[in-house]
Design a protein around this motif. Structure first.
Motif, short mmCIF file in Angstrom:
data_model
loop_
_atom_site.label_atom_id
_atom_site.label_comp_id
_atom_site.label_asym_id
_atom_site.label_seq_id
_atom_site.Cartn_x
_atom_site.Cartn_y
_atom_site.Cartn_z
N PRO A 7 -60.71 16.30 -22.37
CA PRO A 7 -60.52 15.62 -21.08
C PRO A 7 -61.59 16.02 -20.07
CG PRO A 7 -58.44 16.51 -21.89
CD PRO A 7 -59.51 17.05 -22.79
N ASP A 8 -61.98 15.07 -19.26
CA ASP A 8 -63.04 15.32 -18.28
C ASP A 8 -62.69 16.46 -17.34
OD1 ASP A 8 -64.68 13.37 -19.31
OD2 ASP A 8 -64.09 11.83 -17.87
N PHE A 9 -61.43 16.52 -16.88
CA PHE A 9 -61.09 17.57 -15.90
C PHE A 9 -61.18 18.96 -16.51
CE2 PHE A 9 -56.92 17.23 -17.86
CZ PHE A 9 -56.26 18.42 -17.61
N VAL A 10 -61.04 19.05 -17.84
CA VAL A 10 -61.18 20.33 -18.53
C VAL A 10 -62.66 20.73 -18.59
CG1 VAL A 10 -60.81 21.52 -20.72
CG2 VAL A 10 -59.08 19.92 -19.86
N LYS A 11 -63.50 19.79 -19.01
CA LYS A 11 -64.93 20.09 -19.12
C LYS A 11 -65.55 20.37 -17.75
CE LYS A 11 -65.61 16.24 -21.43
NZ LYS A 11 -66.24 15.15 -22.21
N GLU A 12 -65.14 19.59 -16.75
CA GLU A 12 -65.71 19.77 -15.41
C GLU A 12 -65.35 21.14 -14.84
OE1 GLU A 12 -64.16 16.38 -13.45
OE2 GLU A 12 -65.54 14.98 -14.46
N ALA A 13 -64.18 21.64 -15.17
CA ALA A 13 -63.79 22.96 -14.69
C ALA A 13 -64.72 24.03 -15.23
CB ALA A 13 -62.34 23.25 -15.08
N ALA A 14 -65.03 23.95 -16.53
CA ALA A 14 -65.95 24.94 -17.11
C ALA A 14 -67.34 24.83 -16.51
CB ALA A 14 -66.01 24.77 -18.62
N ALA A 54 -47.19 31.57 -14.37
CA ALA A 54 -46.58 30.43 -13.69
C ALA A 54 -46.27 29.31 -14.68
CB ALA A 54 -47.52 29.92 -12.59
N ASN A 55 -47.15 29.12 -15.65
CA ASN A 55 -46.92 28.09 -16.66
C ASN A 55 -45.71 28.42 -17.53
OD1 ASN A 55 -48.02 25.60 -17.90
ND2 ASN A 55 -48.33 26.88 -19.71
N VAL A 103 -57.23 24.47 -15.04
CA VAL A 103 -56.69 23.40 -15.86
C VAL A 103 -55.17 23.47 -15.95
CG1 VAL A 103 -56.54 22.64 -18.27
CG2 VAL A 103 -58.78 22.95 -17.20
N LEU A 104 -54.63 24.66 -16.09
CA LEU A 104 -53.17 24.81 -16.17
C LEU A 104 -52.49 24.28 -14.92
CD1 LEU A 104 -52.89 28.35 -17.80
CD2 LEU A 104 -52.17 26.19 -18.84
N THR A 105 -53.10 24.57 -13.78
CA THR A 105 -52.53 24.10 -12.51
C THR A 105 -52.59 22.58 -12.41
OG1 THR A 105 -53.17 26.17 -11.44
CG2 THR A 105 -52.68 24.30 -10.00
N GLU A 106 -53.75 22.01 -12.76
CA GLU A 106 -53.92 20.56 -12.66
C GLU A 106 -53.08 19.82 -13.69
OE1 GLU A 106 -57.44 17.15 -12.48
OE2 GLU A 106 -57.96 19.29 -12.36
N ALA A 107 -53.02 20.33 -14.92
CA ALA A 107 -52.29 19.64 -15.98
C ALA A 107 -50.80 19.55 -15.69
CB ALA A 107 -52.52 20.35 -17.32
N PHE A 166 -50.64 15.11 -17.69
CA PHE A 166 -51.45 15.38 -18.87
C PHE A 166 -50.58 15.54 -20.11
CE2 PHE A 166 -53.04 18.54 -21.87
CZ PHE A 166 -54.19 17.92 -22.31
N TYR A 167 -49.52 16.33 -20.03
CA TYR A 167 -48.74 16.66 -21.22
C TYR A 167 -48.00 15.46 -21.77
CZ TYR A 167 -49.81 21.43 -19.78
OH TYR A 167 -50.48 22.58 -19.42
N ASP A 168 -47.46 14.62 -20.90
CA ASP A 168 -46.81 13.40 -21.38
C ASP A 168 -47.81 12.48 -22.06
OD1 ASP A 168 -44.34 14.21 -20.46
OD2 ASP A 168 -44.48 13.10 -18.57
N THR A 169 -49.00 12.38 -21.48
CA THR A 169 -50.05 11.55 -22.08
C THR A 169 -50.48 12.12 -23.43
OG1 THR A 169 -50.83 10.88 -19.90
CG2 THR A 169 -52.36 10.59 -21.73
N LEU A 170 -50.61 13.45 -23.49
CA LEU A 170 -50.98 14.12 -24.75
C LEU A 170 -50.01 13.75 -25.86
CD1 LEU A 170 -52.76 16.51 -26.06
CD2 LEU A 170 -50.80 17.95 -25.48
N ARG A 171 -48.73 13.87 -25.59
CA ARG A 171 -47.73 13.60 -26.61
C ARG A 171 -47.69 12.12 -26.99
NH1 ARG A 171 -45.45 18.38 -24.28
NH2 ARG A 171 -44.74 17.37 -22.36
#
Length: 391
Positions: free
Chosen positions: A42-49, A75-76, A277-281, A286-291
């Motif tokens: 996902p873009d938001f994952v790559k952009e964070a790095a 927190a997660n 990423v954990l905070t944004e996801a 994200f998780y519903d879309t992933l599944r």
């Protein structure tokens, strides 16, 4: 005297993943074997790095993980499981789940101890046990529901049993252990004072409404469980190698004692990225879309395999399908997977590699659906050759 490999390496050999991947490259096969995505993260994952690399967060982190990442992981855990954990004393970040598995075994198991594993098992478990000088005790999960025999499980616990390695969602079967099964196992572990090393790297990839329950959340298990997870499978960055372990302070101290002399720390920009990423996801669906996405991929590949005479077994999690190959005339899964790769042009993994005695394995093949739709369709065209073999 010529240099020789240490005795602890005897019998390891080359993994089936290496063999099949090499055959896939050599023969130009569509690779549905090894379990890694062939689509972009996902873009938001790559952009964070990228953001953290540009901001020059590129030097060593504290050995057991960045404080802000451990806080995000705590927190997660609270969000998902409703239990607070101590980010400073109960979380260790390391170079992926595979490292944490050997860290945990070395931290908790003495030479001569016994460790229970469930077959079919991920191929790192038994070598980890053997490198610690311990003895694997195998309990078989059997079809049709990949369940253990309760009497066989109880008999596997002896005065020498130190640990159990659990994997849920399970690779290669896609099984998620039920609450009743987890309670049965937890009861035996409490009765015999045994720890659980729980590999939960597919914990976010659940299908058809199945609910993941960490065994650590059951009564009596918090102080006797190491829960291992990773960002690689969830966020499609298997090459980043950021994993974490949740455990009691006493177990965490032992785990960190091993980790500091294995990798010491791991890539800081990726740790920083995961904290973001954990905070944004947690807030961007994200998780519903992933599944939902993995459900579509599962359904696409299952329809193809079923259509060419490779009926698939039901799964509840992870991103693998097992197919029954008995109708094609092969006596074992290895010869089928070699034929499939060389002559058909599709790579799959023979699950007998996940058994202590491969001859006892059911005749199945494992296919990975963490692939682009185009990749799965390309495999479909080649798999039509199998229909000709059946006629």
């Amino acid at each position: 005297m010529a240099a020789q490999a240490a005795d602890r390496l005897k019998g390891f050999g080359t993994s089936i993943f290496t063999e099949i991947s090499s055959l896939a490259v050599k023969h130009g096969a569509v690779n549905l074997g090894q379990g890694f995505p062939d689509f972009p993260a996902p873009d938001f994952v790559k952009e964070a790095a990228l953001r953290h690399i540009r901001e020059d967060r590129n030097q060593y982190a504290l050995s057991w993980g960045l404080p802000r990442l451990r806080a995000a992981l705590a927190a997660n855990w609270l969000r998902r499981h409703g239990q607070p954990i101590d980010a400073d004393q109960e979380i260790t970040v390391a170079s992926g789940a595979t490292e944490l598995l050997i860290d945990a075994v070395l931290a908790l198991v003495n030479p001569g101890d016994e460790v229970i594993v469930f077959e079919p098992f991920y191929d790192a478990y038994v070598p980890d046990i053997q490198m610690a000088g311990a003895i694997p005790r195998v309990v078989t999960l059997r079809l049709p529901n990949w369940r253990w025999d309760p009497a066989e499980l109880r008999a596997a616990f002896t005065p020498e049993t130190r640990a159990v390695i659990l994997n849920t969602p399970h690779n290669p079967t896609g099984k998620m252990f039920s609450l009743d099964e987890l309670r049965e196992l937890a009861g035996l572990c409490c009765e015999h004072d045994v720890v659980v090393i729980s590999d939960e790297v597919y914990s976010e990839i659940t299908l058809d409404g199945a609910r993941h329950v960490p065994i650590a959340t059951l009564p009596g298990m918090r102080d006797r469980t190491v829960t291992i997870d990773s960002m690689g499978k969830t966020f499609s960055v298997t090459g980043w190698k950021v994993g974490w372990a949740v455990a009691s302070p006493a177990i965490t101290q032992a785990l960190r004692g091993v980790h500091q002399f294995v990798t010491f720390t791991n890539a800081v920009p990726f740790q920083e990225a995961l904290a973001d990423v954990l905070t944004e996801a947690a807030t961007n669906d994200f998780y519903d879309t992933l599944r939902a996405t993995y459900t579509r991929r599962r359904d696409q590949l299952a329809a193809i395999l079923d259509g060419v005479g490779l009926p698939t077994l039901p799964i509840q999690g992870a991103y693998f399908l097992l197919s029954d190959i008995t109708g094609l005339g092969f006596t074992d899964d290895v010869s089928f997977c070699r034929h499939l790769c060389i002559d058909v042009g599709v790579a799959a993994i023979p699950p007998s590699a996940f058994y202590a005695d491969p001859k006892t394995a059911p005749v199945l093949a494992r296919f990975c659906f963490a692939k682009k739709a185009e990749t799965i369709e390309a495999a479909a065209e080649r798999l039509k050759k199998l229909q000709k073999r059946r006629h």
